[in-house]
Design an enzyme around this catalytic site. Sequence first.
Site, PDB file in Angstrom:
ATOM      1  N   ASP A 258      17.650  -1.507 -36.867  1.00 28.01           N
ATOM      2  CA  ASP A 258      16.556  -1.475 -35.903  1.00 28.01           C
ATOM      3  C   ASP A 258      17.061  -1.804 -34.503  1.00 28.01           C
ATOM      4  O   ASP A 258      16.449  -2.567 -33.768  1.00 28.01           O
ATOM      5  CB  ASP A 258      15.468  -2.464 -36.346  1.00 28.01           C
TER       6      ASP A 258
ATOM      7  N   ASP B 120      16.768  -9.281 -33.180  1.00 26.31           N
ATOM      8  CA  ASP B 120      15.769  -9.184 -34.243  1.00 26.31           C
ATOM      9  C   ASP B 120      16.374  -8.600 -35.512  1.00 26.31           C
ATOM     10  O   ASP B 120      16.794  -7.450 -35.522  1.00 26.31           O
ATOM     11  CB  ASP B 120      14.617  -8.306 -33.735  1.00 26.31           C
TER      12      ASP B 120
ATOM     13  N   ARG C 260      13.557  -3.114 -27.542  1.00 25.20           N
ATOM     14  CA  ARG C 260      12.572  -4.174 -27.820  1.00 25.20           C
ATOM     15  C   ARG C 260      13.171  -5.313 -28.638  1.00 25.20           C
ATOM     16  O   ARG C 260      12.628  -6.416 -28.679  1.00 25.20           O
ATOM     17  CB  ARG C 260      11.351  -3.588 -28.540  1.00 25.20           C
ATOM     18  N   ASN C 261      14.276  -5.038 -29.340  1.00 22.85           N
ATOM     19  CA  ASN C 261      14.883  -6.055 -30.196  1.00 22.85           C
ATOM     20  C   ASN C 261      16.085  -6.748 -29.571  1.00 22.85           C
ATOM     21  O   ASN C 261      16.818  -7.452 -30.255  1.00 22.85           O
ATOM     22  CB  ASN C 261      15.285  -5.436 -31.537  1.00 22.85           C
TER      23      ASN C 261
HETATM   24  P1  ADP Z   1       9.924 -11.116 -35.226  1.00 23.66           P
HETATM   25  O1  ADP Z   1      11.259 -10.529 -35.534  1.00 23.66           O
HETATM   26  O2  ADP Z   1       9.543 -12.186 -36.175  1.00 23.66           O
HETATM   27  O3  ADP Z   1       8.856 -10.112 -34.998  1.00 23.66           O
HETATM   28  P2  ADP Z   1      10.996 -11.652 -32.653  1.00 23.66           P
HETATM   29  O4  ADP Z   1      12.330 -12.194 -32.944  1.00 23.66           O
HETATM   30  O5  ADP Z   1      10.907 -10.229 -32.209  1.00 23.66           O
HETATM   31  O6  ADP Z   1      10.058 -11.911 -33.867  1.00 23.66           O
HETATM   32  O7  ADP Z   1      10.298 -12.568 -31.577  1.00 23.66           O
HETATM   33  C1  ADP Z   1       9.080 -12.231 -30.983  1.00 23.66           C
HETATM   34  C2  ADP Z   1       9.135 -12.513 -29.481  1.00 23.66           C
HETATM   35  O8  ADP Z   1       9.445 -13.888 -29.237  1.00 23.66           O
HETATM   36  C3  ADP Z   1      10.229 -11.736 -28.787  1.00 23.66           C
HETATM   37  O9  ADP Z   1       9.797 -10.473 -28.373  1.00 23.66           O
HETATM   38  C4  ADP Z   1      10.566 -12.649 -27.608  1.00 23.66           C
HETATM   39  O10 ADP Z   1       9.658 -12.447 -26.564  1.00 23.66           O
HETATM   40  C5  ADP Z   1      10.349 -14.029 -28.181  1.00 23.66           C
HETATM   41  N1  ADP Z   1      11.630 -14.598 -28.662  1.00 23.66           N
HETATM   42  C6  ADP Z   1      12.139 -14.537 -29.912  1.00 23.66           C
HETATM   43  N2  ADP Z   1      13.316 -15.164 -29.998  1.00 23.66           N
HETATM   44  C7  ADP Z   1      13.594 -15.636 -28.777  1.00 23.66           C
HETATM   45  C8  ADP Z   1      14.699 -16.367 -28.190  1.00 23.66           C
HETATM   46  N3  ADP Z   1      15.750 -16.739 -28.924  1.00 23.66           N
HETATM   47  N4  ADP Z   1      14.636 -16.671 -26.893  1.00 23.66           N
HETATM   48  C9  ADP Z   1      13.573 -16.282 -26.145  1.00 23.66           C
HETATM   49  N5  ADP Z   1      12.523 -15.604 -26.609  1.00 23.66           N
HETATM   50  C10 ADP Z   1      12.511 -15.276 -27.912  1.00 23.66           C
END
Ligand code: ADP
Length: 376
Positions: A215, A236, A219-220
């Site tokens: 993926d 992600d 966005r990730n």
């Molecule tokens: P999931 O994989 O559970 O859907 P994500 O890892 O995409 O969650 O996290 C969702 C949102 O949280 C991201 O789009 C980002 O904005 C924020 N986020 C996640 N991890 C971090 C990080 N290490 N530092 C800053 N923001 C983060």
Amino acid sequence: ENVNLLHNGILNYDLTSRNRNGNVDINPTYDFNGRTLTTNDLPRILRDELRIQKSIGEGAFGVVYRGYYKKTGETTEMRVAIKTLEPKKDMTNVEVKFDDDNTPNPEVEIEKIQRIKRAELSCIRDFLTEAIIMSQFNHPNIVKFIGITFEKNYRFIVTELLSGGDLKEFLRKNRPSVQQNHKIIPIKLKDLLKMALDIAKGCVYLENLHFIHRDIAARNCLLSTTGRGRVTKIADFGMSRDVYRNEYYRKDGQAMLPIKWMPTESLIDGVFNSKTDVWSYGITFWEIMTFGSMPYTGMTNKETMNYVMRGGRLSRPGICPEPVYKLMGSCWKTNPQTRPTFEYIRNKLRLFIQDPAIIDFKPPVIGRPAAQLPYR
Ligand code: ADP
């Protein structure tokens, strides 16, 4: 679908096994490059060692916060991101059936409770699996895992904080049209290539571990900061995690596959191989060069599939010099074996970034400026 497990390690869990308290054992084990890992191998963080500050995002499991982590006995605090696990409400939204005389049917009630329990267990398992996967990586372009908190009401994954937010949003906020706002430092071609290079470096690392991400997309990816010196990191691992569930491609009854980022062979028979990520990387590269445009703008997933199957590909973003587009386009070769390796992509980008003929490229203005083409 199981082909992939060879590359990403094998996850086992057994819902029939019980721990000492008689509860279902939800502890996943994960075979990673010949080593068997369980959540016991993960560094633990105590709730009291964390100071939660502010919500910064919404993840698959719950709210993501920023905050501070101070290990007991140490004096320095570290800025961290805290991903919480909160079972979603719709998980527990199970319809109650009634008997003819309108009294709840005990068997149905028991089944309902079991369904809720199963949904909860599957959530916890996914959460732990993601932690185990992330804990295996140690690379400057992959978000660093710090530890987990697994106390009764506090289930957190703690990672380094990337305060620049996600790459797609950053790109969109910094489009040249928006950049006329003088407070924003303009993003140059070199900055964009640096982002692509950062992601490629992370991918080389994953490629060497034979790990398929599945993926790779703007966005990730997250940015360390928004200012100069920003580092882009792959963040992600939700899709690599979800492979371990049969229903991984469906969430809430909706297909969740990132169709527009997928190569032809995965669209045809769901096969993922190490070249799958190369294709997705090419799409991500295109997202970068268009300041976060939606690939195949205006096309539905289905139209995109037809288009790509018939040999259609994303066109050259206006600001993208021809050699750069050639590299991007080579990621979308139909035959996976002829796509470049990440090592090749990284090396090429390193050269491009130092080449004045590339970074000083000015798109010719003929008719309407090409740079405006795909922005949407
Ligand atoms: P999931 O994989 O559970 O859907 P994500 O890892 O995409 O969650 O996290 C969702 C949102 O949280 C991201 O789009 C980002 O904005 C924020 N986020 C996640 N991890 C971090 C990080 N290490 N530092 C800053 N923001 C983060």
